[in-house]
Write a protein that holds these residues in place. Sequence first.
Motif, PDB file in Angstrom:
ATOM      1  N   PRO A   6       3.163   2.550  -9.860  1.00 48.50           N
ATOM      2  CA  PRO A   6       4.308   1.688 -10.192  1.00 48.50           C
ATOM      3  C   PRO A   6       5.143   1.284  -8.986  1.00 48.50           C
ATOM      4  CG  PRO A   6       4.709   3.956 -10.889  1.00 48.50           C
ATOM      5  CD  PRO A   6       3.275   3.888 -10.475  1.00 48.50           C
ATOM      6  N   THR A   7       4.977   1.969  -7.851  1.00 51.21           N
ATOM      7  CA  THR A   7       5.763   1.621  -6.663  1.00 51.21           C
ATOM      8  C   THR A   7       5.064   0.603  -5.775  1.00 51.21           C
ATOM      9  OG1 THR A   7       4.868   3.373  -5.237  1.00 51.21           O
ATOM     10  CG2 THR A   7       6.725   3.954  -6.657  1.00 51.21           C
ATOM     11  N   LEU A   8       3.803   0.286  -6.085  1.00 59.63           N
ATOM     12  CA  LEU A   8       3.034  -0.664  -5.280  1.00 59.63           C
ATOM     13  C   LEU A   8       2.583  -1.843  -6.128  1.00 59.63           C
ATOM     14  CD1 LEU A   8       0.529   1.297  -2.984  1.00 59.63           C
ATOM     15  CD2 LEU A   8       2.497  -0.045  -2.263  1.00 59.63           C
ATOM     16  N   VAL A  37      -2.807 -12.348  -0.180  1.00 61.22           N
ATOM     17  CA  VAL A  37      -1.887 -11.460  -0.880  1.00 61.22           C
ATOM     18  C   VAL A  37      -1.036 -10.656   0.109  1.00 61.22           C
ATOM     19  CG1 VAL A  37      -3.428 -11.195  -2.876  1.00 61.22           C
ATOM     20  CG2 VAL A  37      -3.504  -9.510  -1.001  1.00 61.22           C
ATOM     21  N   ASP A  38       0.094 -10.202  -0.393  1.00 64.62           N
ATOM     22  CA  ASP A  38       0.940  -9.230   0.289  1.00 64.62           C
ATOM     23  C   ASP A  38       1.063  -8.022  -0.627  1.00 64.62           C
ATOM     24  OD1 ASP A  38       1.815 -11.070   2.454  1.00 64.62           O
ATOM     25  OD2 ASP A  38       2.759 -12.122   0.789  1.00 64.62           O
ATOM     26  N   VAL A  39       1.284  -6.864  -0.028  1.00 64.76           N
ATOM     27  CA  VAL A  39       1.486  -5.646  -0.814  1.00 64.76           C
ATOM     28  C   VAL A  39       2.947  -5.220  -0.656  1.00 64.76           C
ATOM     29  CG1 VAL A  39       0.787  -3.256  -1.181  1.00 64.76           C
ATOM     30  CG2 VAL A  39      -0.910  -4.971  -0.468  1.00 64.76           C
ATOM     31  N   LEU A  40       3.613  -5.008  -1.778  1.00 68.94           N
ATOM     32  CA  LEU A  40       5.018  -4.629  -1.779  1.00 68.94           C
ATOM     33  C   LEU A  40       5.181  -3.202  -2.281  1.00 68.94           C
ATOM     34  CD1 LEU A  40       5.116  -7.782  -1.741  1.00 68.94           C
ATOM     35  CD2 LEU A  40       7.255  -7.610  -2.996  1.00 68.94           C
ATOM     36  N   GLU A  41       5.975  -2.423  -1.564  1.00 70.24           N
ATOM     37  CA  GLU A  41       6.334  -1.072  -2.000  1.00 70.24           C
ATOM     38  C   GLU A  41       7.808  -1.064  -2.383  1.00 70.24           C
ATOM     39  OE1 GLU A  41       6.872   3.498  -0.279  1.00 70.24           O
ATOM     40  OE2 GLU A  41       5.796   2.006   0.913  1.00 70.24           O
ATOM     41  N   ASP A  42       8.090  -0.743  -3.632  1.00 67.22           N
ATOM     42  CA  ASP A  42       9.468  -0.703  -4.127  1.00 67.22           C
ATOM     43  C   ASP A  42       9.652   0.557  -4.952  1.00 67.22           C
ATOM     44  OD1 ASP A  42      11.992  -1.094  -5.075  1.00 67.22           O
ATOM     45  OD2 ASP A  42      11.522  -2.868  -6.283  1.00 67.22           O
ATOM     46  N   ARG A  43      10.415   1.489  -4.403  1.00 70.11           N
ATOM     47  CA  ARG A  43      10.656   2.761  -5.091  1.00 70.11           C
ATOM     48  C   ARG A  43      11.990   2.775  -5.835  1.00 70.11           C
ATOM     49  NH1 ARG A  43      10.688   6.843  -0.668  1.00 70.11           N
ATOM     50  NH2 ARG A  43      11.146   5.076   0.689  1.00 70.11           N
ATOM     51  N   GLY A  72      16.471   2.396  -1.652  1.00 69.90           N
ATOM     52  CA  GLY A  72      16.134   2.142  -0.262  1.00 69.90           C
ATOM     53  C   GLY A  72      15.482   0.790  -0.064  1.00 69.90           C
ATOM     54  N   PRO A  73      14.935   0.553   1.122  1.00 71.94           N
ATOM     55  CA  PRO A  73      14.349  -0.754   1.441  1.00 71.94           C
ATOM     56  C   PRO A  73      13.114  -1.075   0.604  1.00 71.94           C
ATOM     57  CG  PRO A  73      14.782   0.535   3.430  1.00 71.94           C
ATOM     58  CD  PRO A  73      14.930   1.465   2.273  1.00 71.94           C
ATOM     59  N   ILE A  74      12.849  -2.369   0.467  1.00 74.54           N
ATOM     60  CA  ILE A  74      11.587  -2.849  -0.092  1.00 74.54           C
ATOM     61  C   ILE A  74      10.663  -3.102   1.097  1.00 74.54           C
ATOM     62  CG2 ILE A  74      10.420  -4.641  -1.420  1.00 74.54           C
ATOM     63  CD1 ILE A  74      14.088  -4.563  -1.774  1.00 74.54           C
ATOM     64  N   CYS A  75       9.506  -2.474   1.103  1.00 76.52           N
ATOM     65  CA  CYS A  75       8.569  -2.615   2.216  1.00 76.52           C
ATOM     66  C   CYS A  75       7.522  -3.667   1.876  1.00 76.52           C
ATOM     67  CB  CYS A  75       7.897  -1.280   2.525  1.00 76.52           C
ATOM     68  SG  CYS A  75       9.067  -0.005   3.064  1.00 76.52           S
ATOM     69  N   VAL A  76       7.360  -4.627   2.767  1.00 73.89           N
ATOM     70  CA  VAL A  76       6.367  -5.684   2.596  1.00 73.89           C
ATOM     71  C   VAL A  76       5.262  -5.459   3.616  1.00 73.89           C
ATOM     72  CG1 VAL A  76       5.914  -8.157   2.641  1.00 73.89           C
ATOM     73  CG2 VAL A  76       8.122  -7.309   1.810  1.00 73.89           C
ATOM     74  N   TYR A  77       4.061  -5.173   3.141  1.00 75.47           N
ATOM     75  CA  TYR A  77       2.901  -5.011   4.019  1.00 75.47           C
ATOM     76  C   TYR A  77       2.177  -6.353   4.078  1.00 75.47           C
ATOM     77  CZ  TYR A  77       4.003  -0.116   3.085  1.00 75.47           C
ATOM     78  OH  TYR A  77       4.659   1.093   2.962  1.00 75.47           O
ATOM     79  N   ASP A  78       2.303  -7.019   5.215  1.00 71.09           N
ATOM     80  CA  ASP A  78       1.810  -8.377   5.402  1.00 71.09           C
ATOM     81  C   ASP A  78       0.393  -8.322   5.956  1.00 71.09           C
ATOM     82  OD1 ASP A  78       1.695 -11.114   5.671  1.00 71.09           O
ATOM     83  OD2 ASP A  78       2.928 -11.194   7.484  1.00 71.09           O
TER      84      ASP A  78
END
Length: 344
Positions: free
Chosen positions: A269-271, A293-299, A302-308
């Motif tokens: 659920p965080t990815l 596509v991009d992969v987003l990590e949202d817990r 804190g920050p939202i991490c975008v893996y480009d």
Amino acid sequence: MSMTNTSEDQALRKLRARHAALDVDIKLLRLRLKAGFNPSQPRVPAGDPDGGQWTDGGGGAGRSRPNRNPGGVGTPPIKTPGRDAAVGVAPARVATRAGPRHSPANPHVRHTVTLAGGRRFVFQTEGATQTVTDGAGNPVSKTVWTPTGPMSLPVIQRVNAPVARQAFEAGRQLYNHLSVGNTRDQKACLAFTAKEFRPNGSLLTPLSFVGILSRAETEKVCTKLELVQRLSDEAMQEARLAGPYSSATVFGTAVHSRLHNKIVALNDPTLRSEQSLLKRIEETVIDFSAVRVDVLEDRDVGPICVYDLKTGRRGLSRSRAIEFARRLAYLGRPIVIIEVRPYE
């Protein structure tokens, strides 16, 4: 305010952000089809690592290539690679000076970024603290990188919107410059916070931090970096085994599609994996079967991490950075962008 009103407020902001992002995608597509896209412009041959991307003319010769040694100690100013020129943005000049106590674990380094119009910004990093000033030495921002992400510190004066936009652009180009030196043990990151839309529809994107972090520092904030890197490596290897491919665009789709399927299969659920219309336009010939596509990590904190994810040489464009901001502004939290390139 009641819980119901708060939920409705959040839903409305989320819907508005998505609508704005879609509107940007459509406008950019129209612009590229009508003016910014030239189907006869030379492209790099499919067998080249940059295959499928636009060149500056003359086939593959004479085109800009990334500098794989980004600004060593005492090096003269160098232009950032053709990553920006390829999307119609004049490249900046970056000069780097490191202090005598500088080390990857304890940085003491200054990057001076000169934009095409001559405006300069200085990024001074001392340990975990980064101060950004304009060419006259006026403070733009001050940030401490903490185990929970970037924490902004108050500065003497607030900069106006035009200066803030230029500082963000300087930070983006510095991020691209530093990303060329990414390894498994250190990553460049770009952090900013997307503010709510103004009445005229514009978006505020105050810069928080741009610099090189160790893998340990990065993974305290973006906890799924190692996982996303491993899955990207697997996607690349599987795509290569399934080849050959007719073009770099088709190969890129194979890698991106495999990574997307792997993220979905995790059921974490965080990815999440999101397709980007703008990324597809920038990185491929007009081919609507292509997938980017991009992969987003949202817990949720804190920050939202975008893996480009990148499979070519193109860096983060200004339009793409704003696309992230528009899509994630409703969350009201810092956005951290990290480039992920599969290792062969």
